[in-house]
Structure formats: structure tokens, C-alpha cells
Write a protein that holds these residues in place. Sequence first.
Motif, short mmCIF file in Angstrom:
data_model
loop_
_atom_site.label_atom_id
_atom_site.label_comp_id
_atom_site.label_asym_id
_atom_site.label_seq_id
_atom_site.Cartn_x
_atom_site.Cartn_y
_atom_site.Cartn_z
N TYR A 33 0.71 27.01 23.39
CA TYR A 33 1.43 26.09 25.26
C TYR A 33 2.16 26.98 26.15
O TYR A 33 2.33 27.89 24.88
CB TYR A 33 1.96 25.07 24.43
N TYR A 35 5.48 26.80 28.05
CA TYR A 35 6.51 25.71 27.85
C TYR A 35 7.74 26.74 29.28
O TYR A 35 8.04 27.94 29.47
CB TYR A 35 7.47 25.19 26.67
N ILE A 45 6.47 21.28 30.11
CA ILE A 45 4.82 22.14 29.92
C ILE A 45 4.48 22.70 30.72
O ILE A 45 4.72 22.00 32.32
CB ILE A 45 4.11 21.34 28.58
N SER A 48 -1.88 23.76 28.39
CA SER A 48 -2.31 23.94 27.29
C SER A 48 -3.49 24.01 27.14
O SER A 48 -4.53 24.25 27.63
CB SER A 48 -1.86 22.57 26.93
N ASN A 50 -6.92 24.68 24.32
CA ASN A 50 -6.95 24.40 23.18
C ASN A 50 -8.51 24.75 22.45
O ASN A 50 -9.26 24.99 24.05
CB ASN A 50 -7.85 22.75 23.30
N ILE A 55 -6.78 22.62 29.02
CA ILE A 55 -6.23 21.27 28.75
C ILE A 55 -5.69 20.92 29.89
O ILE A 55 -5.85 19.43 30.23
CB ILE A 55 -6.33 20.74 26.94
N ILE A 56 -4.28 21.11 29.88
CA ILE A 56 -3.40 20.84 30.50
C ILE A 56 -2.96 22.25 31.81
O ILE A 56 -2.56 22.91 31.64
CB ILE A 56 -2.13 20.38 29.87
N ASN A 97 -4.05 18.75 17.33
CA ASN A 97 -3.79 18.03 18.88
C ASN A 97 -2.67 16.59 18.47
O ASN A 97 -2.00 15.66 18.72
CB ASN A 97 -3.84 17.68 19.96
N TRP A 98 -3.23 16.63 16.69
CA TRP A 98 -2.90 15.44 16.21
C TRP A 98 -1.88 15.43 14.43
O TRP A 98 -2.31 15.79 13.92
CB TRP A 98 -4.00 14.55 15.15
N TYR A 99 -0.59 14.82 15.06
CA TYR A 99 0.20 14.69 13.74
C TYR A 99 0.43 16.09 13.13
O TYR A 99 1.07 16.65 12.35
CB TYR A 99 -0.24 13.89 12.60
N THR A 100 0.82 17.12 14.16
CA THR A 100 1.18 18.24 14.02
C THR A 100 2.20 18.97 14.34
O THR A 100 2.30 18.72 15.81
CB THR A 100 -0.19 19.40 14.11
N GLU A 101 2.65 19.13 13.76
CA GLU A 101 4.48 20.59 14.15
C GLU A 101 3.66 22.09 15.13
O GLU A 101 2.50 21.89 15.34
CB GLU A 101 5.11 20.79 13.40
N ALA A 102 4.24 21.89 16.30
CA ALA A 102 4.42 23.14 17.00
C ALA A 102 5.21 24.24 16.65
O ALA A 102 6.59 23.93 15.80
CB ALA A 102 4.81 23.20 18.74
N PHE A 104 6.91 28.09 17.73
CA PHE A 104 7.48 28.73 18.82
C PHE A 104 7.60 30.25 18.60
O PHE A 104 8.45 30.27 17.67
CB PHE A 104 8.87 27.41 19.39
#
Lengths: 113, 111
Positions: A33, A35, A45, A48, A50, A55-56, A97-102, A104
Amino acid sequence: DTAVSQTPKYLVTQMGNDKSIKCEQNLGHDTMYWYKQDSKKFLKIMFSYNNKELIINETVPNRFSPKSPDKAHLNLHINSLELGDSAVYFCASSQDNWYTEAFFGQGTRLTVV
Amino acid sequence: SQQGEEDPQALSIQEGENATMNCSYKTSINNLQWYRQNSGRGLVHLILIRSNEREKHSGRLRVTLDTSKKSSSLLITASRAADTASYFCVHGGGSNYKLTFGKGTLLTVNP
């Protein structure tokens, strides 16, 4: 070793110039990502990716062009810099993208004069 | 806007006291995370709570989540001067590959 590293840490440049910020992660993550943090500390943001695919794109001016040569890198190139681009830019990554920390990076403080 | 809101915006306490920060959000979530940012530094992940969890602990941190009220709280017990930082609640996940940050709470712990 730094998990997410950005270079440079500080960048001072004149209006109209083109500059790049590099980001690399050594965590084997699939998602990266960019930001932007403004002077009021609000983090928004920008992009992003993947698995190297965009994606974004969060309504970012097309002067900003991200490039992901591989999963471990997501660079940000900015054309024709404007005063309003002055901010701190953070790169981040996460496993998915599921249940995980980022994680930085330390940020790049961009000042346009 | 899908942005969440932290409350209060700023909090000043004495060392040893507990600090409570609240967060509200607007959309349905997969998880909610709290991050800390020391002045001029990058963000550090503190804790993640899933949408099917109601409470989670990590050291001196306690997080609660109420999905019916779309709110979360972060409690830091026995605060230390080193806890001085901005704290952000972040929600996201799912198919949109986006973490949405709140505006943050600036916590100052006085020695």
C-alpha cells in the motif's frame, strides 16, 4: 533487517519536478500500500497492490504513478510536483487482506517548495 | 466517507493512570486494528480484533469490539511516558484491500 523500507526518508524539491519514492518489503507479503499523511495527521490510502496488480486507486491524481516490478517492491513516482503534495508518504505491506496486520515503513517526508 | 472517528482527539494523563480511547466506524468490518504512531515515526501495529470477537488482551492493552454499535475501545493500563503517541483505529479487510484510518487520539502521558 527492516521489514518495510522506504527511501529516501526526506525529500525536498521544487514545484514542477518529478520524483520517486522507493519501497521494499522483505516479509514475503502479497499486498502493498501507499498512504499519504497530511499536516493534520490524517492517513489516507492512495493505492493498494496485490501480487503486483493494482487493486485500489483512491482518486489520486494521475501525476502519481505506482509501479510494482515484483511482489516485494512498490515504488511511487510523482510528476509535476505541486505544493499540495507536501506530506509524509507511508508504504505498507500485509500478508493478504484477511485478518492480518499491516507493517509500515518509516515514511518519506516530502516537502515541495 | 467510511472513515472512523476516535474519541477523544487528545488525552493527557499522569504516568500510572489508565487511558481509554474509543473508536466508531460506519461500515461493516472484517476486523478492527489499533496502531500507534510516535511523533515523526512510522506506524506500529498493536492489536487486531476480529468481527466475531468481543474482547482481546495483549500485555497492558485491552480492546473491546461492539459490532452492533460499530464501536471499539482501547484501554492502556498503568500508562508510561513511553506510551505517549497517537493511536489510530483502523478497519478494513475483505475484498477492498483497504485499511481505513480514523483521525487518531493523541495521548500524552506525563511523568
